[in-house]
Design a protein around this motif. Structure first.
Motif, mmCIF file in Angstrom:
data_model
loop_
_atom_site.group_PDB
_atom_site.id
_atom_site.type_symbol
_atom_site.label_atom_id
_atom_site.label_comp_id
_atom_site.label_asym_id
_atom_site.label_seq_id
_atom_site.Cartn_x
_atom_site.Cartn_y
_atom_site.Cartn_z
ATOM 1 N N ASP A 1 -41.751 27.164 32.022
ATOM 2 C CA ASP A 1 -42.643 27.438 33.029
ATOM 3 C C ASP A 1 -42.270 28.217 34.523
ATOM 4 O O ASP A 1 -42.833 29.175 35.148
ATOM 5 N N HIS A 2 -41.258 27.532 35.011
ATOM 6 C CA HIS A 2 -40.639 28.000 36.448
ATOM 7 C C HIS A 2 -40.326 29.272 36.419
ATOM 8 O O HIS A 2 -40.102 29.920 37.671
ATOM 9 N N GLU A 3 -39.667 30.059 35.403
ATOM 10 C CA GLU A 3 -39.622 31.473 35.591
ATOM 11 C C GLU A 3 -40.616 32.210 35.810
ATOM 12 O O GLU A 3 -40.579 33.430 36.410
ATOM 13 N N VAL A 4 -41.970 31.558 35.680
ATOM 14 C CA VAL A 4 -43.127 32.278 36.250
ATOM 15 C C VAL A 4 -43.848 31.576 37.476
ATOM 16 O O VAL A 4 -43.778 31.946 38.527
ATOM 17 N N GLU A 5 -44.333 30.252 36.982
ATOM 18 C CA GLU A 5 -44.996 29.395 38.083
ATOM 19 C C GLU A 5 -45.096 28.143 37.056
ATOM 20 O O GLU A 5 -45.246 27.744 35.776
ATOM 21 N N ASN A 6 -45.229 26.927 37.943
ATOM 22 C CA ASN A 6 -45.184 25.566 37.666
ATOM 23 C C ASN A 6 -46.172 25.697 36.510
ATOM 24 O O ASN A 6 -47.352 25.861 36.921
ATOM 25 N N ASN A 7 -46.189 24.978 35.171
ATOM 26 C CA ASN A 7 -46.892 24.651 34.070
ATOM 27 C C ASN A 7 -48.123 25.669 33.880
ATOM 28 O O ASN A 7 -49.253 25.447 33.594
ATOM 29 N N TRP A 8 -47.767 27.092 33.791
ATOM 30 C CA TRP A 8 -48.562 28.221 33.504
ATOM 31 C C TRP A 8 -48.782 28.139 31.965
ATOM 32 O O TRP A 8 -47.921 27.350 31.132
ATOM 33 N N ALA A 9 -49.937 28.403 31.497
ATOM 34 C CA ALA A 9 -50.220 28.329 29.984
ATOM 35 C C ALA A 9 -51.099 29.823 29.667
ATOM 36 O O ALA A 9 -52.092 29.977 29.993
ATOM 37 N N GLY A 10 -50.387 30.406 28.816
ATOM 38 C CA GLY A 10 -50.651 31.872 28.360
ATOM 39 C C GLY A 10 -51.304 32.709 29.685
ATOM 40 O O GLY A 10 -50.540 32.820 30.578
ATOM 41 N N PRO A 11 -52.615 32.941 29.708
ATOM 42 C CA PRO A 11 -53.157 33.700 30.886
ATOM 43 C C PRO A 11 -53.545 32.962 32.087
ATOM 44 O O PRO A 11 -53.827 33.310 32.866
ATOM 45 N N ILE A 12 -53.236 31.543 32.140
ATOM 46 C CA ILE A 12 -53.913 30.737 33.131
ATOM 47 C C ILE A 12 -52.782 30.107 33.709
ATOM 48 O O ILE A 12 -51.788 29.827 33.338
ATOM 49 N N SER A 13 -52.914 30.422 35.125
ATOM 50 C CA SER A 13 -51.991 29.884 36.141
ATOM 51 C C SER A 13 -52.330 28.350 36.717
ATOM 52 O O SER A 13 -53.270 27.903 36.014
ATOM 53 N N GLU A 14 -51.326 28.088 37.269
ATOM 54 C CA GLU A 14 -51.239 26.581 37.610
ATOM 55 C C GLU A 14 -52.558 26.352 38.430
ATOM 56 O O GLU A 14 -53.463 25.248 38.221
ATOM 57 N N ASN A 15 -52.887 27.138 39.390
ATOM 58 C CA ASN A 15 -54.245 26.871 40.169
ATOM 59 C C ASN A 15 -55.381 27.706 40.047
ATOM 60 O O ASN A 15 -56.216 27.977 40.815
ATOM 61 N N ASN A 16 -55.331 28.160 38.600
ATOM 62 C CA ASN A 16 -56.761 29.008 38.411
ATOM 63 C C ASN A 16 -56.839 30.332 38.838
ATOM 64 O O ASN A 16 -57.903 30.605 39.273
ATOM 65 N N ALA A 17 -55.777 31.051 39.346
ATOM 66 C CA ALA A 17 -55.847 32.249 39.957
ATOM 67 C C ALA A 17 -56.607 33.137 38.761
ATOM 68 O O ALA A 17 -56.411 33.014 37.753
ATOM 69 N N PRO A 18 -57.376 34.292 39.385
ATOM 70 C CA PRO A 18 -58.002 35.192 38.302
ATOM 71 C C PRO A 18 -57.024 35.626 37.425
ATOM 72 O O PRO A 18 -55.940 35.953 37.722
ATOM 73 N N GLU A 19 -57.438 35.684 36.018
ATOM 74 C CA GLU A 19 -56.324 36.181 34.968
ATOM 75 C C GLU A 19 -55.930 37.654 35.048
ATOM 76 O O GLU A 19 -54.588 37.527 34.910
ATOM 77 N N ASP A 20 -56.680 38.308 35.678
ATOM 78 C CA ASP A 20 -56.085 39.672 36.193
ATOM 79 C C ASP A 20 -54.850 39.871 36.989
ATOM 80 O O ASP A 20 -53.772 40.363 37.011
ATOM 81 N N GLU A 21 -55.165 38.976 37.775
ATOM 82 C CA GLU A 21 -54.296 38.715 39.001
ATOM 83 C C GLU A 21 -52.829 37.885 38.554
ATOM 84 O O GLU A 21 -51.726 38.260 38.818
ATOM 85 N N PHE A 22 -53.159 37.014 37.797
ATOM 86 C CA PHE A 22 -51.973 36.303 37.253
ATOM 87 C C PHE A 22 -51.113 37.118 36.183
ATOM 88 O O PHE A 22 -49.757 36.941 36.314
ATOM 89 N N LEU A 23 -52.029 37.835 35.421
ATOM 90 C CA LEU A 23 -51.062 38.521 34.681
ATOM 91 C C LEU A 23 -50.414 39.815 35.235
ATOM 92 O O LEU A 23 -49.194 40.042 34.678
ATOM 93 N N ILE A 24 -50.655 39.812 36.412
ATOM 94 C CA ILE A 24 -49.801 40.841 37.445
ATOM 95 C C ILE A 24 -48.428 40.340 37.766
ATOM 96 O O ILE A 24 -47.397 40.579 37.486
ATOM 97 N N ARG A 25 -48.764 38.725 38.097
ATOM 98 C CA ARG A 25 -47.548 38.086 38.666
ATOM 99 C C ARG A 25 -46.651 37.793 37.237
ATOM 100 O O ARG A 25 -45.486 37.933 37.276
ATOM 101 N N ARG A 26 -47.353 37.343 36.207
ATOM 102 C CA ARG A 26 -46.568 37.310 34.952
ATOM 103 C C ARG A 26 -45.705 38.345 34.537
ATOM 104 O O ARG A 26 -44.318 38.396 34.211
#
Lengths: 284, 538
Positions: free
Chosen positions: B261-286
């Motif tokens: 997980d930490h290569e991206v963000e703590n406990n991310w899961a698929g398109p879902i970020s730790e703190n429920n960022a909008p998916e579009d936004e999280f996928l750019i981070r991913r």
């Protein structure tokens, strides 16, 4: 995903539209446009009070996904906390804009006035004016600690030492890092220090500890502390507070010429963390 | 996050020089001489093309990875100023020469070439060296102008179907840079491994703190914030890679990596970020995180990510002895059940429709296991498959982020291995920051069921600081989970010696990582015999 965990203070990559447009250099049209937050951006030359952040953004107007790099620079003596902003920019309809915040640091002696931040990609360039404001007055009756350099024995990851000299005394804003919270649960003493701009005569300190509706001082506030001043390189205790249950405590003492002020905390009402919302220092 | 003070800059500088000497000593005393013989600028050996750089660009070391029977990837990243954007280079490309030899003196060079290091890949170089012979050691190095890189040692895999008498490998995970020195890697680099696995949390997205925690090394402001943008992630890999022990470990053997997980963000899961960022936004981070990961790992060019998609699950065959199934249990998993904490088994964690691997990867894995291509079928992946009850007493409370939160995946895959007649199923994983060796069952609710496989979870390299032999959490795990046969809460890694008859796991632990120069020793040697998944002391 963990719903119980508090959000870290992070810079979001927001997907949004922003004001201002890129001025393309002569040459082939670029697929990546630069933009920046509404201007002017106003900053202050204090160590703990930066003023506005600059939000910079890249927009992919082309048909292909790209990894794009924006280079950032600013006129001396100003400094940016980000010299490159790189991101994947998907090609979408409507166009995707990816942005990030940049903190502009101005030294205390920066001449007030207008400075240029330059943003560029390989084909586009944008100049963003930044206004350095005059320093807030630090005369009689003004908070001498406002925006000055703050350091602490330890600081919890969700907080920054500057939070307790940012001019915000509102306890309700505690979760936005507007205060200082030490980093070692259940371990005392902790200390929090503000270094004044220059040795200054002071005789009063106002300490705001956490005292919100949800987290009252009786349960979470600072309980026992020593207030100390630094004079000629030596610390002197000018007040001792014990068993405090109030959110706002005033300490008055005989006028001293202080280089710095510090709070040495011995306990809080939950015996876990030291919490200061704001520390103010006055001449009289 | 961390506050203790220990190391100083001069100490770190001194260690950099020492570590290069140490590596040369590992690969043979003559290696240093060989390099000297080629310098300065023996263009007959290297070919004429040279780019001039003022300062040594090989500050991040060299690496190799993803060995096949005829090919291996060699890697470096040019960075004369490793903590500057783009390593202080730019904007023009830089020509990098590379050599692969059968001997550490480079007298029998078998492959050589030139590669263009480009800004859009952070001046990283990934060469897929092909046409090599199976199950052979090779030595490699890079050159830009008068600068020659350290020498790396690598090894190809055996030929498909070849009878392999023994395999030695190590696996590691979780290396928060500010929480500990990489003492475990120093030990790893001193041993002879055919291959090394990294099972995730190579970097952490959190800032390293203004004083770098235990390392007490001032870093630019860029490194104190959470990684979100591509430049943030690139910088963080560069910072971690400046560590000389980590560089030595990479140079000592080929690595096969997967991320947690930490290569991206703590406990991310698929398109879902730790703190429920909008998916579009999280996928750019991913996408940013994946790009920087690929740039800094010895992965093939063909494995470079496409935006937020990165193909990481893959297989490595070591003749008839071992097949490694490298898994990705982050990118395709369903969101964690019950709010992602520690909970009793619940409708979410027990839902047969939920998956930790995704359907496609699960099918790929089960199909592969049905081939029964090797004596030891290994799952090399992120986190524990075995049930870990963390609550004292009769109640069962388990973590929702491990396979305990995806009970149906455990049942299908462990049960699938049993049904496919897999001879020896072994899971190697990380994530927990503790060593845990367990017997694997398809269904832990069935206490009478015989174990179907064996799991070796390795502790962290540095995350969690020094630790202790047993913490309360570990004692509870031992007491509540009869299938757990070994536990330790110190930092370290695991070495494995595999033969047709036996698998021996050597749990190496450090006495301390918050200060440099800790001592690494074997805490326990555990053995599994061919055809019997129970764990014994070796």
């Amino acid at each position: 995903m963990n719903r119980r965990k508090a959000a870290l203070a992070l810079i979001p990559v927001a997907v949004l539209g922003v004001a201002a447009s890129a001025a393309a250099r002569p040459g082939p049209p670029s697929d990546v446009e630069i933009s920046a937050s509404e201007q002017p951006v106003e900053v202050i030359g204090l160590p703990c009070l930066h003023g506005d952040s600059l939000e910079v953004a890249m927009t992919n107007t082309g048909a292909d996904d790209v990894y794009a790099d924006m280079e950032l620079s600013v006129q001396s003596p100003l400094r940016l906390d980000r010299r490159v902003f790189s991101s994947w920019l998907p090609a979408r309809d409507p166009d995707t804009t990816v942005s990030t915040d940049v903190t502009i640091h101005a030294p205390r002696d920066a001449e007030p006035g207008s400075y240029d931040v330059q943003l560029s990609t390989d084909r586009s360039r944008l100049t963003v004016p930044v206004e350095v404001l005059p320093l807030p007055p630090k005369g009689p009756g003004d908070d001498l600690a406002l925006g000055e350099r703050a350091t602490a024995s330890t600081t919890h990851g969700n907080f920054v030492p500057c939070g307790a000299v940012d001019g915000n005394t509102d306890d309700a804003d505690w979760n936005t890092a507007t205060g200082w919270n030490d980093g070692t649960r259940g371990a005392f003493p902790d200390s929090y220090r503000v270094t004044l701009a220059e040795p200054t005569s002071i005789s009063r300190v106002e300490l705001h500890t956490l005292d919100s509706q949800r987290f009252p001082a009786t349960g979470y506030g600072l309980r026992d502390w020593d207030l100390q001043v630094l004079t000629d390189g030596a610390w002197t205790t000018v007040d001792q507070v014990r068993g405090n249950v109030n959110g706002h405590v005033t300490s008055t003492f005989a006028t001293v010429t202080a280089e710095a002020v510090r709070v040495v905390s011995h306990d809080s009402n939950d015996h876990s963390y030291s919490r200061i919302v704001e520390l103010e220092v006055y001449a009289d | 996050m961390t506050d203790e003070r220990s190391a100083t800059d001069p100490t770190d500088l001194a260690r950099t020089a020492a570590s290069r000497r140490r590596f040369l000593a590992v690969t043979g005393a003559a290696a240093g001489l060989a390099l000297t013989g080629d310098l300065p600028g023996n263009s007959a050996a290297w070919g004429a093309r040279q780019d001039a750089l003022k300062h040594d660009p090989f500050t991040l070391g060299v690496a190799s990875g993803d060995p096949l029977s005829d090919a291996v990837v060699i890697w470096t990243r040019l960075a004369p100023e490793p903590l500057e954007p783009f390593g202080g280079l730019g904007p023009r490309p830089v020509m990098v020469q590379w050599q692969v030899a059968e001997d550490e003196r480079f007298s029998r060079i078998v492959r050589r070439g030139t590669m263009r290091a480009r800004r859009e890949a952070s001046y990283s170089v990934h060469v897929d060296v092909t046409g090599l012979r199976p199950w052979r050691h090779y030595y490699y190095r890079f050159r830009v102008g008068r600068h020659v890189s350290p020498v790396g040692r690598t090894r190809t895999a055996p030929a498909a179907g070849a009878a392999v008498a023994g395999l030695s490998f190590a696996f590691a995970s979780c290396q928060a840079w500010w929480e500990g020195f990489y003492t475990a890697y120093r030990d790893l680099a001193r041993h002879d491994h055919d291959v090394v696995f990294h099972l995730g949390d190579y970097i952490y997205e959190m800032g390293v703190g203004a004083d770098s925690g235990v390392r007490q090394q001032p870093v630019p402001a860029e490194f104190t914030r959470e990684t979100v943008t591509l430049d943030d992630y690139r910088g963080r890999y560069a910072l971690y890679r400046t560590d000389p022990d980590l560089q030595d470990a990479h140079a000592s053997a080929p690595w096969i990596v997967t991320m947690d997980d930490h290569e991206v963000e703590n406990n991310w899961a698929g398109p879902i970020s730790e703190n429920n960022a909008p998916e579009d936004e999280f996928l750019i981070r991913r996408a940013n995180a994946f790009r920087a990961y690929w740039e800094h790992m010895p992965l093939r060019m063909t494995q470079s990510p496409t935006g937020p998609d990165l193909q990481l699950y893959r297989r490595f065959q070591y003749g008839d002895l071992v097949r490694f199934n490298v898994l990705d249990t982050r990118q395709y998993r369903d969101d964690q059940a019950a709010g992602d904490g520690q909970d009793p088994p619940n409708p979410g964690s027990l839902d047969p429709g939920r998956t930790i691997t995704g359907d496609e990867q699960e099918r790929w894995l089960l199909d592969g296991m049905a081939e029964r291509s090797a004596r030891w079928e290994v799952l090399a992946h992120q986190t524990a498959i075995a049930q870990l009850d963390t609550r004292e007493g009769p109640d069962v409370v388990v973590p929702m982020d491990t396979w305990d939160g995806y009970v149906a995946s455990r049942r299908r895959i462990v049960g699938g291995a049993r049904d496919a007649g897999v001879r020896n199923l072994v899971s190697v994983a990380g994530d927990l920051h503790r060593s845990v060796a367990s017997e694997l069952k398809a269904d832990y609710a069935d206490e009478a069921a015989a174990p179907v496989g064996t799991e070796f979870v390795g502790t962290s390299i540095s995350s969690g600081r020094d630790g202790t032999d047993h913490d309360q959490g570990g004692l509870t795990i031992l007491a509540e989970n009869p299938h757990v046969k070994f536990h330790n809460f110190q930092r370290g890694y695991v070495r494995c010696e595999v033969t047709p008859q036996q698998w021996v796991a050597d749990y190496r632990v450090a006495d301390k990582v918050t200060e440099p120069d800790g001592t690494v020793t074997t805490r326990s040697r555990l053995a599994v015999e061919d055809g019997d998944p129970t764990i014994n002391r070796a």
